[in-house]
Design a protein around this motif. Structure first.
Motif, short mmCIF file in Angstrom:
data_model
loop_
_atom_site.label_atom_id
_atom_site.label_comp_id
_atom_site.label_asym_id
_atom_site.label_seq_id
_atom_site.Cartn_x
_atom_site.Cartn_y
_atom_site.Cartn_z
N ALA A 11 0.81 -1.17 0.09
CA ALA A 11 0.06 -0.01 0.27
C ALA A 11 0.86 1.35 0.09
O ALA A 11 0.77 2.24 -0.86
N VAL A 12 1.73 1.25 0.89
CA VAL A 12 2.63 2.46 1.13
C VAL A 12 3.61 2.75 -0.20
O VAL A 12 3.89 3.53 -0.68
N ASN A 13 4.02 1.28 -0.55
CA ASN A 13 5.05 1.54 -1.72
C ASN A 13 4.51 2.30 -3.18
O ASN A 13 4.91 2.85 -3.63
N SER A 14 3.31 1.38 -3.13
CA SER A 14 2.52 2.09 -4.56
C SER A 14 2.27 3.44 -4.58
O SER A 14 2.19 3.99 -5.74
N VAL A 15 2.02 4.17 -3.34
CA VAL A 15 1.81 5.60 -3.49
C VAL A 15 3.15 6.11 -3.67
O VAL A 15 3.08 7.11 -4.29
N LEU A 16 4.06 5.88 -2.74
CA LEU A 16 5.36 6.40 -2.89
C LEU A 16 6.00 6.51 -4.45
O LEU A 16 6.88 7.23 -4.62
N ALA A 17 5.94 5.30 -4.80
CA ALA A 17 6.56 5.17 -6.08
C ALA A 17 6.08 6.15 -7.04
O ALA A 17 6.65 6.27 -8.20
N MET A 18 4.91 6.28 -6.98
CA MET A 18 4.42 7.23 -8.01
C MET A 18 5.26 8.43 -7.98
O MET A 18 4.92 9.47 -8.90
N PHE A 19 5.89 8.79 -6.89
CA PHE A 19 6.69 10.35 -6.76
C PHE A 19 8.14 9.95 -7.09
O PHE A 19 8.54 10.72 -8.06
N THR A 20 8.62 8.60 -6.67
CA THR A 20 10.06 8.48 -6.98
C THR A 20 10.11 7.97 -8.42
O THR A 20 11.29 7.92 -8.88
N LEU A 21 9.22 7.05 -8.79
CA LEU A 21 9.48 6.34 -10.10
C LEU A 21 9.71 7.35 -11.43
O LEU A 21 10.62 7.26 -12.06
N PRO A 22 8.99 8.26 -11.42
CA PRO A 22 9.23 9.53 -12.52
C PRO A 22 10.57 10.14 -12.62
O PRO A 22 11.44 10.30 -13.41
N VAL A 23 11.16 10.16 -11.10
CA VAL A 23 12.27 11.05 -10.86
C VAL A 23 13.51 10.04 -11.45
O VAL A 23 14.31 10.38 -12.26
N ILE A 24 13.39 8.75 -11.12
CA ILE A 24 14.29 7.77 -11.23
C ILE A 24 14.40 7.48 -12.90
O ILE A 24 15.52 7.49 -13.37
N VAL A 25 13.52 7.32 -13.61
CA VAL A 25 13.26 7.00 -14.76
C VAL A 25 13.69 8.19 -15.69
O VAL A 25 14.76 8.18 -16.73
N ASN A 26 13.23 9.59 -15.41
CA ASN A 26 13.93 10.84 -16.13
C ASN A 26 15.51 10.64 -16.07
O ASN A 26 16.09 11.14 -16.88
N LEU A 27 15.58 10.69 -14.75
CA LEU A 27 17.38 10.69 -14.51
C LEU A 27 18.07 9.85 -15.34
O LEU A 27 19.31 9.99 -16.01
N SER A 28 17.33 8.62 -15.25
CA SER A 28 18.04 7.54 -16.31
C SER A 28 17.96 7.92 -17.73
O SER A 28 18.93 7.37 -18.22
N VAL A 29 16.91 8.46 -18.16
CA VAL A 29 16.69 8.71 -19.49
C VAL A 29 17.96 9.56 -19.71
O VAL A 29 18.83 9.68 -20.97
N ALA A 30 18.07 10.77 -19.05
CA ALA A 30 18.90 11.75 -19.25
C ALA A 30 20.51 11.33 -19.22
O ALA A 30 21.30 11.60 -20.01
N GLY A 31 20.76 10.41 -18.33
CA GLY A 31 21.96 9.90 -17.98
C GLY A 31 22.51 8.92 -19.07
O GLY A 31 23.73 9.08 -19.49
N PHE A 32 21.50 8.01 -19.61
CA PHE A 32 22.01 7.12 -20.70
C PHE A 32 21.52 7.54 -21.98
O PHE A 32 22.21 6.87 -23.03
N LEU A 33 20.65 8.36 -22.13
CA LEU A 33 20.09 8.44 -23.45
C LEU A 33 20.52 10.13 -23.96
O LEU A 33 20.48 10.59 -25.15
#
Length: 300
Positions: A103-125
């Protein structure tokens, strides 16, 4: 049905799975966080910080191509799912803790997931890449995950007995949806799938095993109970592959089949590695302390 039509239906399928997750949750599952303070902190820190760092080390160390590296980071950023609770129940984990963590992970991940994905895209692509989860796409992910969960919780609160009866069917549906997604990705890649599989299988298996080990031994080092540690291991080690595949493949999100391939591989591998892991660690739990079923009147 064509592959393009299936891609369009991916967010709908994940929404249904998230609705099913909501049917298993109550507000008490969020309030229960205070009952497991150490376990919750260890699990959430591992999920949000340690796992992405380990995954980054793996993709850099194994020199994965940029799209696959981003796909691995997307997987690392995804929360646990209903599969974690299922395995926890089968192998004597603390099911109540699993439900609260999900329950808690599903909520928190909606804030952390976009940050991690966007940093990864910027760093690798590169920062000029057209891929990423901009604000409108983040809103789509929110709507796809949190809205169905909220609806499911409302139904659970109003029609508890009906929601409980639907739980088993939802677990089966989750597996069906995952298989459908895996099949769609494989069909889309064709012969290239074997080349990609050869590139990522080591990274995927290593990440899965390391995740479960951290989830289990982190709490044990802090003298957290055996059953709570098993629950933590499955929550951290079994990510929501369906969500990660949808974000990777959906035409309105990342729209990149290659990025979805790590989650496809993970979604297949984790069923077997988790079963072996569960068999090993569950032998340490006395039979008398096995996790009981949640009853219809239970608030957890």
């Amino acid at each position: 049905m064509s592959n393009d039509a299936i891609l369009v239906l991916f967010p709908v399928a994940v929404g249904i799975v998230m609705l099913g997750l909501g049917l298993t949750l109550t507000l008490e599952d969020f309030r229960r966080v205070v009952k497991y303070p150490k376990a919750m902190v260890v699990c959430l820190v591992s999920q949000m910080l340690i796992l992405p760092a380990i995954c980054l080390g793996l993709v850099v160390g194994l020199n994965l191509r940029p799209e696959l590296a981003v796909g691995m980071m997307l997987l690392a950023a995804s929360p646990g799912g209903s599969t974690a609770s299922l395995y926890s129940h089968l192998f004597k984990g603390d099911l109540a803790l699993n439900i609260s963590l999900t329950a808690v992970n599903s909520v928190l991940a909606m804030f952390t997931l976009p940050v991690i994905v966007n940093l990864s895209v910027a760093g690798f692509l590169g920062s000029d890449s057209s891929l990423g989860l901009q604000f409108d796409k983040v809103i789509q992910v929110f709507a796809m995950v949190l809205v169905p969960i909220a609806i499911g919780m409302a139904v659970r609160a109003r029609f508890t007995a009906t929601a409980i009866r639907l739980e088993r069917a939802v677990k089966v549906l989750s597996v069906v949806v995952l298989i459908m997604m895996i099949s769609s990705v494989i069909a889309g890649l064709g012969g290239e799938v074997f080349d990609i599989l050869g590139e990522i299988i080591l990274a995927v298996v290593a990440f899965n095993l390391i995740s479960m080990a951290i989830g289990y031994y982190g709490p044990r080092v802090l003298r957290i109970g055996e059953r709570e540690s098993i629950a933590s291991a499955f929550e951290i080690g079994l990510h929501n592959a369906s969500l990660a595949i949808t974000i990777g493949m959906s035409p309105t999100l990342l729209n990149n089949t290659t990025m979805a391939m790590p989650s496809v591989t993970y979604g297949f591998v984790m069923f077997f590695t988790a079963a072996v892991f569960g068999f090993v660690v569950s032998r340490r739990v006395p039979a008398a302390t096995a996790t009981p079923h949640r009853t219809p009147t239970s608030s957890g």
